[in-house]
Design a protein around this motif. Structure first.
Motif, mmCIF file in Angstrom:
data_model
loop_
_atom_site.group_PDB
_atom_site.id
_atom_site.type_symbol
_atom_site.label_atom_id
_atom_site.label_comp_id
_atom_site.label_asym_id
_atom_site.label_seq_id
_atom_site.Cartn_x
_atom_site.Cartn_y
_atom_site.Cartn_z
ATOM 1 N N HIS A 31 0.839 -1.345 0.084
ATOM 2 C CA HIS A 31 0.017 0.085 -0.071
ATOM 3 C C HIS A 31 0.678 1.253 0.044
ATOM 4 C CE1 HIS A 31 -3.371 2.556 1.190
ATOM 5 N NE2 HIS A 31 -4.229 1.550 0.913
ATOM 6 N N PRO A 32 0.284 2.293 -0.441
ATOM 7 C CA PRO A 32 1.209 3.632 -0.178
ATOM 8 C C PRO A 32 1.685 3.823 1.255
ATOM 9 C CG PRO A 32 -0.715 4.129 -1.646
ATOM 10 C CD PRO A 32 -0.855 2.591 -1.242
ATOM 11 N N ALA A 33 2.984 4.243 1.410
ATOM 12 C CA ALA A 33 3.304 4.366 2.700
ATOM 13 C C ALA A 33 2.564 5.476 3.347
ATOM 14 C CB ALA A 33 5.293 4.798 2.400
ATOM 15 N N PRO A 34 2.337 5.077 4.723
ATOM 16 C CA PRO A 34 1.644 6.285 5.530
ATOM 17 C C PRO A 34 2.867 7.326 5.541
ATOM 18 C CG PRO A 34 1.553 4.146 6.669
ATOM 19 C CD PRO A 34 2.529 4.095 5.368
ATOM 20 N N LEU A 35 2.545 8.400 5.899
ATOM 21 C CA LEU A 35 3.255 9.802 6.133
ATOM 22 C C LEU A 35 3.080 10.200 7.453
ATOM 23 C CD1 LEU A 35 2.145 11.777 2.960
ATOM 24 C CD2 LEU A 35 4.300 10.412 3.301
ATOM 25 N N LEU A 36 4.048 10.713 8.139
ATOM 26 C CA LEU A 36 4.321 11.091 9.328
ATOM 27 C C LEU A 36 4.775 12.506 9.480
ATOM 28 C CD1 LEU A 36 4.159 10.456 12.542
ATOM 29 C CD2 LEU A 36 6.224 9.933 12.331
ATOM 30 N N VAL A 37 3.988 13.556 10.090
ATOM 31 C CA VAL A 37 4.419 14.895 10.089
ATOM 32 C C VAL A 37 4.731 15.089 11.562
ATOM 33 C CG1 VAL A 37 3.569 17.152 9.801
ATOM 34 C CG2 VAL A 37 2.555 15.451 8.231
ATOM 35 N N THR A 38 5.960 15.658 11.877
ATOM 36 C CA THR A 38 6.250 15.859 13.149
ATOM 37 C C THR A 38 5.561 17.043 13.671
ATOM 38 O OG1 THR A 38 8.166 16.888 12.667
ATOM 39 C CG2 THR A 38 8.360 14.340 12.922
ATOM 40 N N ALA A 39 5.897 17.370 15.065
ATOM 41 C CA ALA A 39 5.223 18.807 15.476
ATOM 42 C C ALA A 39 6.022 19.869 14.723
ATOM 43 C CB ALA A 39 5.316 18.628 16.865
ATOM 44 N N ASP A 40 7.222 19.769 14.338
ATOM 45 C CA ASP A 40 7.931 21.036 13.670
ATOM 46 C C ASP A 40 7.644 21.023 12.335
ATOM 47 O OD1 ASP A 40 9.351 19.046 12.943
ATOM 48 O OD2 ASP A 40 11.183 19.565 13.738
ATOM 49 N N GLY A 41 6.643 19.942 11.634
ATOM 50 C CA GLY A 41 6.493 20.013 10.107
ATOM 51 C C GLY A 41 7.270 19.279 9.567
ATOM 52 N N ALA A 42 8.253 18.548 9.903
ATOM 53 C CA ALA A 42 8.850 17.639 9.152
ATOM 54 C C ALA A 42 8.250 16.473 8.576
ATOM 55 C CB ALA A 42 10.233 17.146 9.583
ATOM 56 N N VAL A 43 8.124 16.015 7.519
ATOM 57 C CA VAL A 43 7.341 14.766 6.789
ATOM 58 C C VAL A 43 8.164 13.551 6.735
ATOM 59 C CG1 VAL A 43 5.818 14.316 5.285
ATOM 60 C CG2 VAL A 43 5.767 16.505 5.725
ATOM 61 N N GLU A 44 7.953 12.445 7.101
ATOM 62 C CA GLU A 44 8.633 11.378 6.673
ATOM 63 C C GLU A 44 7.682 10.182 6.262
ATOM 64 O OE1 GLU A 44 10.924 7.723 9.243
ATOM 65 O OE2 GLU A 44 10.463 9.577 10.338
ATOM 66 N N SER A 45 7.970 9.557 5.216
ATOM 67 C CA SER A 45 7.430 8.410 4.552
ATOM 68 C C SER A 45 7.746 7.118 5.398
ATOM 69 C CB SER A 45 7.680 8.460 3.078
ATOM 70 O OG SER A 45 6.865 7.428 2.420
ATOM 71 N N LEU A 46 6.624 6.512 5.741
ATOM 72 C CA LEU A 46 7.140 5.139 6.524
ATOM 73 C C LEU A 46 7.075 4.085 5.594
ATOM 74 C CD1 LEU A 46 4.875 5.884 9.789
ATOM 75 C CD2 LEU A 46 7.292 6.536 9.237
ATOM 76 N N VAL A 47 8.050 3.978 4.883
ATOM 77 C CA VAL A 47 8.227 3.149 3.691
ATOM 78 C C VAL A 47 8.584 1.582 4.042
ATOM 79 C CG1 VAL A 47 9.095 4.852 2.260
ATOM 80 C CG2 VAL A 47 10.807 3.635 3.638
ATOM 81 N N GLN A 48 8.769 1.239 5.355
ATOM 82 C CA GLN A 48 9.037 -0.074 5.565
ATOM 83 C C GLN A 48 7.704 -1.018 5.150
ATOM 84 O OE1 GLN A 48 8.920 2.301 7.720
ATOM 85 N NE2 GLN A 48 11.155 2.217 8.528
ATOM 86 N N HIS A 49 8.069 -1.962 4.288
ATOM 87 C CA HIS A 49 6.807 -2.795 3.702
ATOM 88 C C HIS A 49 7.231 -4.105 3.672
ATOM 89 C CE1 HIS A 49 8.606 -3.340 -0.279
ATOM 90 N NE2 HIS A 49 8.996 -2.231 -0.279
ATOM 91 N N ASP A 50 6.293 -5.022 3.478
ATOM 92 C CA ASP A 50 6.198 -6.483 3.294
ATOM 93 C C ASP A 50 5.844 -7.074 2.135
ATOM 94 O OD1 ASP A 50 7.179 -9.035 4.355
ATOM 95 O OD2 ASP A 50 5.756 -8.530 6.224
ATOM 96 N N THR A 51 5.489 -8.317 1.828
ATOM 97 C CA THR A 51 5.049 -9.041 0.790
ATOM 98 C C THR A 51 3.897 -8.466 0.217
ATOM 99 O OG1 THR A 51 6.433 -10.899 1.224
ATOM 100 C CG2 THR A 51 4.800 -11.034 -0.266
ATOM 101 N N LEU A 52 3.502 -8.441 -0.995
ATOM 102 C CA LEU A 52 2.202 -8.152 -1.268
ATOM 103 C C LEU A 52 1.073 -9.237 -0.843
ATOM 104 C CD1 LEU A 52 2.713 -6.915 -5.010
ATOM 105 C CD2 LEU A 52 1.977 -5.479 -2.904
ATOM 106 N N LEU A 53 -0.081 -8.916 -0.526
ATOM 107 C CA LEU A 53 -1.163 -9.991 -0.301
ATOM 108 C C LEU A 53 -1.612 -10.378 -1.813
ATOM 109 C CD1 LEU A 53 -3.265 -8.268 2.457
ATOM 110 C CD2 LEU A 53 -1.271 -10.045 2.685
ATOM 111 N N HIS A 54 -1.404 -11.638 -2.121
ATOM 112 C CA HIS A 54 -1.930 -12.135 -3.461
ATOM 113 C C HIS A 54 -2.259 -13.746 -3.150
ATOM 114 C CE1 HIS A 54 -2.129 -13.057 -7.841
ATOM 115 N NE2 HIS A 54 -2.178 -11.759 -7.791
ATOM 116 N N HIS A 55 -3.303 -14.272 -3.831
ATOM 117 C CA HIS A 55 -3.686 -15.305 -3.782
ATOM 118 C C HIS A 55 -2.600 -16.366 -4.328
ATOM 119 C CE1 HIS A 55 -5.469 -15.626 -7.882
ATOM 120 N NE2 HIS A 55 -5.642 -14.288 -7.611
ATOM 121 N N ALA A 56 -1.981 -15.959 -5.433
ATOM 122 C CA ALA A 56 -1.085 -16.737 -6.057
ATOM 123 C C ALA A 56 0.225 -16.992 -5.283
ATOM 124 C CB ALA A 56 -0.888 -16.256 -7.458
#
Length: 140
Positions: A31-56
């Motif tokens: 899925h698109p990575a969640p975004l975290l905005v810190t109190a001081d306005g810095a934005v970080e993409s939480l890009v850690q991800h795992d295997t896709l969900l797929h029936h195959a």
């Protein structure tokens, strides 16, 4: 579940921790990575991800990432319909989304921020579901 279906997903849990912080634990399956905005306005993409969900694909253990969320930070989860548009680069749209978050007026109320993002980022003729979900950690 043994269903012949697939799709991206983020599964997340947040819970209170010490000193007004909250603890986020999540698993991302393409899925698109969640975004975290810190109190001081810095934005970080939480890009850690795992295997896709797929029936195959054979079932595999999921991994989780975790993060401490400081007071005043905002966690945003969104569907690909918010940032994906035919003929456009999804990564560029996510970068534009992150830039809008980083340049939002300090102290903007959460509902005003979300409305502004939807009006600015959401494709005019969306072909997919469009959801924006946000959690702001209260200041202690």
């Amino acid at each position: 579940m043994d269903l012949p279906a697939s799709g991206p997903a983020v599964h997340a849990h947040i819970r209170p921790a010490a000193d007004g912080h909250w603890h986020l634990k999540w698993s991302n399956a393409g899925h698109p990575a969640p975004l975290l905005v810190t109190a001081d306005g810095a934005v970080e993409s939480l890009v850690q991800h795992d295997t896709l969900l797929h029936h195959a694909l054979p079932p595999r253990p999921r991994t989780c990432a975790s993060r401490s969320l400081a007071p005043g930070s905002t966690l945003l989860l969104y569907t690909d319909g918010l940032v994906e548009e035919r003929g456009e680069d999804i990564d560029e749209n996510i970068d534009r989304f992150a830039h809008l978050l980083a340049t939002a007026p300090p102290g903007i109320r959460l509902h005003a921020l979300l409305r502004s993002l939807l009006e600015t980022v959401c494709p005019r003729e969306a072909q997919d579901d469009t959801v924006l979900f946000a959690v702001r950690i209260p200041m202690s």
